[in-house]
Design a protein around this motif. Structure first.
Motif, short mmCIF file in Angstrom:
data_model
loop_
_atom_site.label_atom_id
_atom_site.label_comp_id
_atom_site.label_asym_id
_atom_site.label_seq_id
_atom_site.Cartn_x
_atom_site.Cartn_y
_atom_site.Cartn_z
N SER A 114 0.84 -1.20 0.00
CA SER A 114 0.00 0.00 0.00
C SER A 114 0.88 1.25 0.00
O SER A 114 1.72 1.43 0.89
CB SER A 114 -0.91 0.00 1.23
OG SER A 114 -1.48 1.27 1.44
N SER A 115 0.68 2.12 -0.99
CA SER A 115 1.49 3.34 -1.08
C SER A 115 1.24 4.27 0.09
O SER A 115 2.17 4.87 0.63
CB SER A 115 1.20 4.06 -2.40
OG SER A 115 -0.17 4.41 -2.49
N SER A 116 -0.02 4.41 0.51
CA SER A 116 -0.34 5.35 1.58
C SER A 116 0.25 4.90 2.91
O SER A 116 0.77 5.73 3.68
CB SER A 116 -1.86 5.51 1.70
OG SER A 116 -2.48 4.27 1.95
N ARG B 81 4.17 5.19 2.69
CA ARG B 81 4.58 6.60 2.76
C ARG B 81 4.55 7.11 4.19
O ARG B 81 5.48 7.78 4.66
CB ARG B 81 3.67 7.44 1.87
CG ARG B 81 4.00 8.92 1.82
CD ARG B 81 2.99 9.64 0.94
NE ARG B 81 1.63 9.45 1.43
CZ ARG B 81 0.57 9.37 0.65
NH1 ARG B 81 0.67 9.45 -0.66
NH2 ARG B 81 -0.64 9.20 1.19
N HIS B 82 3.49 6.78 4.91
CA HIS B 82 3.37 7.26 6.29
C HIS B 82 4.45 6.64 7.19
O HIS B 82 5.08 7.34 7.99
CB HIS B 82 1.99 6.92 6.84
CG HIS B 82 1.82 7.30 8.28
ND1 HIS B 82 1.58 8.60 8.69
CD2 HIS B 82 1.90 6.56 9.43
CE1 HIS B 82 1.51 8.65 10.00
NE2 HIS B 82 1.69 7.43 10.48
N ILE C 79 2.11 7.33 -4.31
CA ILE C 79 0.85 8.07 -4.40
C ILE C 79 0.00 7.45 -5.50
O ILE C 79 0.51 7.06 -6.56
CB ILE C 79 1.10 9.57 -4.69
CG1 ILE C 79 -0.21 10.36 -4.56
CG2 ILE C 79 1.75 9.78 -6.05
CD1 ILE C 79 -0.04 11.86 -4.59
N LYS D 223 -5.44 4.34 -2.47
CA LYS D 223 -4.59 4.16 -1.29
C LYS D 223 -3.48 3.14 -1.53
O LYS D 223 -2.48 3.12 -0.80
CB LYS D 223 -5.42 3.73 -0.09
CG LYS D 223 -6.51 4.71 0.32
CD LYS D 223 -5.93 6.03 0.77
CE LYS D 223 -7.04 6.96 1.26
NZ LYS D 223 -6.49 8.28 1.67
#
Length: 673
Positions: A135-137, A140-141, A216, A225
């Motif tokens: 999952s990119s989201s 990233r977090h 993203i 997401k």
């Protein structure tokens, strides 16, 4: 007609020589720090990385941020399963499959094919259709929160700020991504379009180096997401490098026009267009050969070609990505009523003709010359635009800036790669600067690991450390002598340290000193004009002291270094004169208490004067901290308390406030007893 604009943009954007030295110093820094990259605003990440965006392209525009891309080396994305054979021999490589079957053009899902022990990757995995995707989201977090203090999300990046609040300090973006060694099939049409520009060698180099995926998703896609975006940042940098200087200045003019004119039209439309749209416009305009000759005389014609193309795109609501034209960069923002308002604003500027550039404060004066005196002759020979001193200031700034933000690891592979690459004058000087930093860090690391050893080992290590530090001072600037003084103080050779400090004082007092981009040009030229850059660096240039927080240089600063590390800050940047008086105070305490107090008095005057003049105020936290440490050592607790409190009032550039608060508690506790 465009010559005066050419001159003006060279003043603002840079001459071709300035742009070349910026690019080449950054290129060599990236090459030698390939496998250990120090992140701006964060900790050291083992992997590969590159500076991208405007900074890497050669711009040094005020207010621009610094973009960094980081990826872990043993992760590779493949476009189809047949490409996995290229990695079967390397069992350490974790393979990821790009699955674009359900994503809009320019986006993809990343399917994890092989197991991984990486905690961030494991925690980012989601299951869809009996397959595991990253999952990119989530990724990233997790990655941004691990290394960026007080980050905010900006597209695929985590954003932070150095030296002030948002909007005041230097902003930076970090994108954690994945690399693919293969050119994506979706971008194959780009190769077929490259008939006139760029040259075949550039095309081959771009295709050979593949692409990246940044975290993203498409906001209108089915898996926003989870999706990742294709990134061609590396290719775009090579394309900007392939521009001639007039094309590059046109790109710079568009960036200024966007910031100072288009985005000032109305609040409701000032975020619809971005610098990336300007870059895309220039790429298409050059490749479509809409202007046969890009030269200083045609600079405004080049701008007008690009502006008309941008206006056409806004009217149609379509801005085609340069590599994947099916990816419409306007799809989520420039549409509907917002599109209509933006078009009307741009069309209003278009009707004014080139006079619309008068609304740009940066280039207004140059445009006035063109509009009211179009036949005036303006010399476009760059040798008349910048002096030797200008280039010296620029080069010294680039080299010291790059060296201070790099964690250098000159492994055999990197050195071999450097030696096998064509080394220009700028690259040699950058390599010299990096080696100076490397020698200094290595000397203090060696001392850390051998000072408790047997006598013979300690003797050999000490001789080696001294030799490395003296070698660094020989090839570095005046400031680098203070690292020798630090080492002598650390090894209890106070008189030797004071001798080095006195020599440094004399050299820093020279009237032709270049420090913080300030220099008496006439005296500098008289003293070192025409000499080799190495000579200028040794005799006339000074810089602030940079301490890697993972290395102990001065025991009195250990709490501050630990505090900074806990808050994800890699270095302490200390003004050279603050460090000089700090060391002088520490050494004289063991030699002459009267002179020790004199050094403290000088330090106090310096720090208070900087407070009044706001000199280098963004690093005032460590200056006041050091003053407080010295005052606390002498027993002047009231003065020390005031200094620590002043440190806390400054922007927490170094993230040392934990150490400051503990020192305040110690003073308060002592007073209570």
């Amino acid at each position: 007609m465009s010559e005066s604009v050419f001159v003006g943009l060279c003043e603002i954007v840079g001459t071709s020589q300035q742009v070349a030295l910026r690019r080449e110093t950054e290129d060599i820094r990236e090459m030698v720090t390939k496998d250990m990259m120090g992140i701006v605003g964060g900790q050291v990440i083992f992997g590969s990385g590159m500076i991208s965006g405007s900074y890497r392209e050669g711009f040094r525009l005020r207010g621009s941020d610094i973009d960094t891309m980081i990826w872990i080396n043993n992760y590779r994305v493949i476009m189809d399963m047949s490409q996995s054979v290229h990695y079967t021999a390397n069992t350490c490589t974790t393979l990821i499959l790009s699955d674009s079957s359900e994503s809009p053009p320019g986006f993809t899902l990343l399917q994890l094919l092989t197991p991984t022990t990486d905690i961030e990757v494991q925690s980012s995995c989601v299951r869809m259709n009996d397959r595991v995707y990253i999952s990119s989201s989530i990724y990233r977090h997790l990655t941004c929160s691990a290394v960026i203090p007080n980050f905010t999300i900006h597209g695929p990046c985590g954003s932070g700020v150095i030296g002030g609040n948002i909007g005041k300090g230097l902003e930076y973006d970090i994108a954690f991504c994945y690399i693919c060694d293969f050119w994506p099939p979706f971008a194959s049409s780009w190769i077929d379009r490259c008939h006139s520009w760029p040259d075949p060698e550039v095309v081959d180099d771009i295709v050979r180096n593949g692409c990246h995926f940044v975290a993203i998703g498409h906001p209108l896609g089915p898996h926003e997401k989870e999706e990742w975006r294709f990134s061609f940042s590396q290719a775009e940098c090579k394309l900007v490098y392939a521009m001639n200087h007039s094309q590059f200045l046109t790109y710079g003019l568009l960036k200024h026009f966007l910031k100072e004119v288009i985005n000032q039209q109305a609040e409701e439309t000032n975020k619809l267009l971005c610098s990336y749209h300007m870059k895309t416009t220039v790429f298409w305009a050059i490749q479509q050969n809409t202007l046969p000759h890009w030269c200083p005389q045609n600079l405004l014609a080049g701008f007008w070609v690009c502006f008309k193309l941008l206006l056409k795109w806004v009217y149609e609501g379509i801005c085609p990505n340069f590599f994947i034209p099916q990816n419409n960069l306007f799809l989520t923002k420039v549409h509907g009523s917002a599109q209509n308002r933006l078009f009307l604003q741009l069309h209003g500027l278009y009707k004014k003709g080139l006079a619309c550039l008068l609304q740009s404060p940066s280039i207004r004066s140059y445009i006035i010359d063109v509009l009211y005196n179009p036949r005036a002759f303006v010399c476009t020979d760059e040798s008349f635009l910048k002096s030797e001193v200008d280039y010296d200031v620029e080069l010294f700034t680039e080299i010291r800036s790059n060296a201070s933000r790099s964690t250098v690891n000159l492994q055999g592979y990197s050195v071999a790669q450097v030696l096998n690459s064509p080394l220009t004058h700028y690259k040699v000087l950058m390599l010299q600067g990096l080696n100076v930093s490397n020698l200094q860090m290595t000397a203090f690391i060696l001392h850390m690991y051998t000072y408790t050893g047997v006598n013979k080992q300690m003797y050999i290590a000490d001789k080696t450390c001294c030799h490395m530090l003296k070698l660094a001072a020989r090839f570095g600037c005046i400031t680098d002598m203070l690292y020798i003084a630090m080492y002598y103080y650390k090894t209890f050779r106070y008189r030797e340290a004071l001798s080095v400090i006195e020599m440094t004082k004399v050299r820093l007092a020279q009237p032709y000193l270049m420090y913080n981009n300030c220099v008496d040009r006439e005296r500098y030229t008289e003293a070192v004009g025409g000499q080799s850059w190495s000579t200028k660096m040794r005799q006339a240039m000074a810089d602030d002291i940079t301490l890697n927080n993972k290395i102990c240089y001065i025991s009195e600063l250990i709490p501050e270094q630990q505090s900074a590390l806990q808050n994800k800050w890699p270095v302490l940047s200390i003004r050279v004169f603050v460090m000089l008086h700090f060391l002088e105070f520490l050494c004289y305490r063991h030699v002459d208490t009267t002179l020790s107090q004199a050094a403290l008095d000088e330090l106090q005057v310096l720090v208070h004067l900087d407070q009044v003049l706001h000199v280098r105020d963004h690093i005032g936290d460590i200056s006041w901290e050091i003053l407080g440490i010295c005052q606390q050592i002498t027993g002047n607790l009231q003065a020390a308390l005031y200094s620590y409190q002043q440190s806390l009032t400054h922007y927490p550039y170094h993230n040392i406030q934990t150490a400051t608060q503990r020192r305040i508690q110690d003073i308060v506790g002592t007073a209570m007893h």
